[in-house]
Design a protein around this motif. Structure first.
Motif, PDB file in Angstrom:
ATOM      1  N   LYS A 212       0.827  -1.213   0.000  1.00 17.81           N
ATOM      2  CA  LYS A 212       0.000   0.000   0.000  1.00 17.81           C
ATOM      3  C   LYS A 212       0.867   1.271   0.000  1.00 17.81           C
ATOM      4  O   LYS A 212       0.675   2.194  -0.788  1.00 17.81           O
TER       5      LYS A 212
ATOM      6  N   ASN B 125       1.243   4.059  -3.163  1.00 18.43           N
ATOM      7  CA  ASN B 125       0.962   5.498  -3.058  1.00 18.43           C
ATOM      8  C   ASN B 125       2.230   6.335  -3.251  1.00 18.43           C
ATOM      9  O   ASN B 125       2.206   7.378  -3.900  1.00 18.43           O
TER      10      ASN B 125
ATOM     11  N   ASN C 102       0.114  13.985 -14.923  1.00 14.65           N
ATOM     12  CA  ASN C 102      -0.361  15.342 -15.206  1.00 14.65           C
ATOM     13  C   ASN C 102       0.352  16.326 -14.289  1.00 14.65           C
ATOM     14  O   ASN C 102       0.218  16.247 -13.064  1.00 14.65           O
TER      15      ASN C 102
ATOM     16  N   CYS D  54      -4.137  11.303   1.572  1.00 11.21           N
ATOM     17  CA  CYS D  54      -3.345  10.066   1.438  1.00 11.21           C
ATOM     18  C   CYS D  54      -1.894  10.294   1.021  1.00 11.21           C
ATOM     19  O   CYS D  54      -0.985   9.940   1.766  1.00 11.21           O
ATOM     20  N   PHE D  55      -1.664  10.864  -0.154  1.00  7.36           N
ATOM     21  CA  PHE D  55      -0.280  10.946  -0.642  1.00  7.36           C
ATOM     22  C   PHE D  55       0.658  11.683   0.328  1.00  7.36           C
ATOM     23  O   PHE D  55       1.710  11.147   0.685  1.00  7.36           O
TER      24      PHE D  55
ATOM     25  N   PHE E  52      -9.142  19.082  -3.125  1.00  8.17           N
ATOM     26  CA  PHE E  52      -7.749  18.660  -3.424  1.00  8.17           C
ATOM     27  C   PHE E  52      -7.647  17.977  -4.778  1.00  8.17           C
ATOM     28  O   PHE E  52      -6.556  17.802  -5.320  1.00  8.17           O
TER      29      PHE E  52
ATOM     30  N   ARG F 166      -3.476  23.597 -13.651  1.00 11.94           N
ATOM     31  CA  ARG F 166      -3.680  22.163 -13.892  1.00 11.94           C
ATOM     32  C   ARG F 166      -3.622  21.812 -15.377  1.00 11.94           C
ATOM     33  O   ARG F 166      -4.052  20.726 -15.765  1.00 11.94           O
TER      34      ARG F 166
HETATM   35  C1  UGA Z   1      -4.839   7.986  -3.573  1.00 13.72           C
HETATM   36  C2  UGA Z   1      -4.524   6.767  -4.468  1.00 13.72           C
HETATM   37  O1  UGA Z   1      -4.617   7.143  -5.840  1.00 13.72           O
HETATM   38  C3  UGA Z   1      -5.468   5.603  -4.179  1.00 13.72           C
HETATM   39  O2  UGA Z   1      -5.092   4.463  -4.951  1.00 13.72           O
HETATM   40  C4  UGA Z   1      -5.391   5.265  -2.682  1.00 13.72           C
HETATM   41  O3  UGA Z   1      -6.286   4.221  -2.332  1.00 13.72           O
HETATM   42  C5  UGA Z   1      -5.745   6.508  -1.871  1.00 13.72           C
HETATM   43  O4  UGA Z   1      -4.825   7.570  -2.199  1.00 13.72           O
HETATM   44  C6  UGA Z   1      -5.630   6.158  -0.411  1.00 13.72           C
HETATM   45  O5  UGA Z   1      -4.523   5.843   0.032  1.00 13.72           O
HETATM   46  O6  UGA Z   1      -6.657   6.064   0.269  1.00 13.72           O
HETATM   47  P1  UGA Z   1      -6.683   9.937  -3.615  1.00 13.72           P
HETATM   48  O7  UGA Z   1      -5.849  10.578  -2.562  1.00 13.72           O
HETATM   49  O8  UGA Z   1      -8.137   9.796  -3.397  1.00 13.72           O
HETATM   50  O9  UGA Z   1      -6.146   8.446  -3.935  1.00 13.72           O
HETATM   51  O10 UGA Z   1      -6.528  10.793  -4.958  1.00 13.72           O
HETATM   52  P2  UGA Z   1      -5.629  10.723  -6.261  1.00 13.72           P
HETATM   53  O11 UGA Z   1      -6.519  10.606  -7.424  1.00 13.72           O
HETATM   54  O12 UGA Z   1      -4.564   9.723  -6.139  1.00 13.72           O
HETATM   55  O13 UGA Z   1      -4.973  12.192  -6.278  1.00 13.72           O
HETATM   56  C7  UGA Z   1      -4.052  12.619  -5.276  1.00 13.72           C
HETATM   57  C8  UGA Z   1      -3.487  13.976  -5.611  1.00 13.72           C
HETATM   58  O14 UGA Z   1      -2.606  13.902  -6.740  1.00 13.72           O
HETATM   59  C9  UGA Z   1      -4.531  15.043  -5.993  1.00 13.72           C
HETATM   60  O15 UGA Z   1      -4.196  16.250  -5.360  1.00 13.72           O
HETATM   61  C10 UGA Z   1      -4.404  15.166  -7.483  1.00 13.72           C
HETATM   62  O16 UGA Z   1      -4.761  16.453  -7.952  1.00 13.72           O
HETATM   63  C11 UGA Z   1      -2.923  14.911  -7.687  1.00 13.72           C
HETATM   64  N1  UGA Z   1      -2.568  14.420  -9.032  1.00 13.72           N
HETATM   65  C12 UGA Z   1      -3.017  13.213  -9.464  1.00 13.72           C
HETATM   66  C13 UGA Z   1      -1.732  15.180  -9.843  1.00 13.72           C
HETATM   67  O17 UGA Z   1      -1.285  16.290  -9.467  1.00 13.72           O
HETATM   68  N2  UGA Z   1      -1.387  14.693 -11.077  1.00 13.72           N
HETATM   69  C14 UGA Z   1      -1.823  13.490 -11.542  1.00 13.72           C
HETATM   70  O18 UGA Z   1      -1.460  13.111 -12.672  1.00 13.72           O
HETATM   71  C15 UGA Z   1      -2.661  12.734 -10.712  1.00 13.72           C
END
Ligand code: UGA
Length: 456
Positions: A205, A209, A252, A261-262, A321, A413
């Motif tokens: 996990k 991430n 992106n 999460c991240f 976010f 974005r």
């Molecule tokens: C993330 C993971 O993608 C999930 O697989 C995981 O289950 C989840 O965390 C968790 O640990 O619970 P999430 O935080 O909901 O999901 O959202 P994401 O879609 O991953 O986006 C995270 C951040 O990255 C956002 O701020 C988004 O804007 C940014 N992002 C995403 C970018 O800046 N560029 C991209 O190409 C993709």
């Protein structure tokens, strides 16, 4: 199967609803009675596409119910899922596991027959082993149980869909019996089921991430170099992503990653590495790059207007976010709004779902909360695009032109088409592209090469 799900946040509520939808009998447990009342009345505590439909349908079918009493919720369950929050400790960066320990104790105290206790919350390596010890300590003698780890990979904004169509299911346990029971829940899905040991499952996990966050920080650094060198990061990302070994997702460029999460999980994995006396240099850079990315965006605004924004009105679209959620936790958009206000700007803001949550943390000083996109733009000196909602990428440029006072767009974005926006007469700033808004005279790298050629 009879299932108890403890915690009704994103993972717990969506998990409970989908397990019920698969035909299981599910009881959701949460300590917050107000939250459960809301859910039972059909009002979801979070905005998540498709969630209220699946919750209501399964409550109506008698497969999904809720209680504040853990002993009642777990009584007949064969599997108990722990889905409580594991927020980041502000000082150490580690995950705060107090809620997990408290639940483990209560499960132990109320254990009345064989059950599998499964942790779905994101927890560091070793957590499940401690959960086992705690349950053993508080359970009465002779009571049997096993523990398993079953991390969740759903994304906010598409969680219902993600749980139904997951790329993989990961189950970790040292008990064959537990593996078999948990696997039986997912066997009908057309996906790979990874069975492994507890520690590897927990690590999968964090590694997933952190790797996704690394991809984002990589492309954000690429954006900086593309802009300097006269390349376009969207083209570069498209070209890279077609290579199956790289993949097109999470490439992106933008103002940085946020969410619950991240930022937390990258910091926690880094903490795990330092605890093991290892300096995970790459992760350190991932975090640094992410912090720096919003400054790079802010520099574009101050480059245009000057650092002091007193007397300027900026329209900001996007506060969540990411798109399709009302969640503003660790939202970079919110940080940008705060910084702009700190630099003296008046702000008009809009988000399709996150207005209420944003107002709670931002307050009303210097900020006007607008009703819709074009209302937000009225009379503003510039537009800032901060969250990747689809509707923002489909702006009607004629309407934008009429509404905006200044014809300036800062696209954090890369949502808009550079050629179209510039053709429509806007001064356009984006991430990782040379646009008509930039001043690149001080970037000498490429021109130095060209000069060499002309000298020959
Ligand atoms: C993330 C993971 O993608 C999930 O697989 C995981 O289950 C989840 O965390 C968790 O640990 O619970 P999430 O935080 O909901 O999901 O959202 P994401 O879609 O991953 O986006 C995270 C951040 O990255 C956002 O701020 C988004 O804007 C940014 N992002 C995403 C970018 O800046 N560029 C991209 O190409 C993709």
């Amino acid at each position: 199967m009879k299932i108890c799900v403890i915690g009704t946040g994103y993972v717990g509520l969506v998990g409970a609803a989908i397990f019920a939808d698969w035909g299981n009998e599910v009881v959701g447990v949460d300590i917050d009675p107000k939250k459960l009342k809301m859910i039972e009345s059909g009002e979801m505590p979070i905005y998540e596409p498709g969630l209220s439909e699946v919750v209501l349908a399964n409550m109506k079918a008698g497969r999904l119910s809720f209680t504040t009493s853990l002993p009642r919720g777990m009584k007949d369950a064969e599997i108990i899922f722990i889905c409580v929050g594991t927020p980041q400790n502000e000082i150490t960066g580690a995950a705060d596991l107090s809620a997990v320990w408290a639940v483990a104790r209560e499960i132990g105290e109320n254990l009345d027959g064989y059950k599998v206790i499964v942790t779905k919350s994101t927890v560091p390596v070793g957590t499940n082993e401690r959960v086992k010890k705690i349950i053993r300590k508080y359970a009465s003698k002779g009571k049997r149980f096993d523990v398993a780890s079953n991390p969740e990979f759903l994304r906010e904004g598409s969680s219902v869909e993600d749980m139904r169509e997951t790329d993989r299911v990961v189950i970790g346990s040292d008990s064959k019996k537990a593996l078999k029971i948990v696997r039986s829940l997912y066997e009908h899905l057309n996906t790979t089921i990874v069975e492994t040991d507890l520690r590897s499952s927990e690590m999968i996990k964090y590694a997933s991430n952190s790797f996704l966050a690394t991809k984002i920080s990589f492309i954000n650094e690429m954006a900086q170099i593309c802009e300097r060198a006269g390349a376009d990061v969207s083209e570069v990302s498209y070209g890279m992503g077609l290579d199956k070994r790289i993949g097109k997702y999470f490439l992106n460029a933008g103002i940085g990653y946020g969410g619950s999460c991240f930022p937390k999980d990258v910091a926690a994995l880094y903490k795990t590495s330092t605890d093991q006396a290892y300096d995970f240099k790459l992760l350190r850079a991932v975090m640094e790059v992410n912090d720096r990315q919003k400054d790079y965006f802010m520099e574009k605004i101050s480059g245009h207007f000057g650092k002091n924004l007193t007397g300027k009105t900026l329209a900001c679209l996007g506060l969540a976010f990411k798109n399709n959620t009302d969640d503003i936790r660790e939202s970079v958009s919110i940080e940008v709004v705060r910084t702009l206000r700190g630099n003296g700007a008046r702000l008009k803001v809009f988000d399709p779902e996150a207005m209420e949550n944003a107002q709670k943390v931002l307050g009303d000083e210097m900020i006007e909360y607008s009703e819709d996109i074009y209302e937000t733009l009225k009379g503003a000196d510039a537009l800032c695009l901060l969250t990747e909602w689809k509707q923002f990428s489909q702006l009607d440029l004629d309407r934008v032109k009429k509404a905006l006072n200044g014809k300036v767009i800062f696209d954090g974005r890369n949502l808009l088409d550079k050629e179209q926006v510039q053709k429509a007469g806007f001064t356009y700033y984006a991430i990782g592209k040379r646009t008509n808004g930039g001043d690149y005279k001080h970037f000498t790298g490429v021109s130095a090469i060209l000069e060499d050629v002309s000298d020959e």
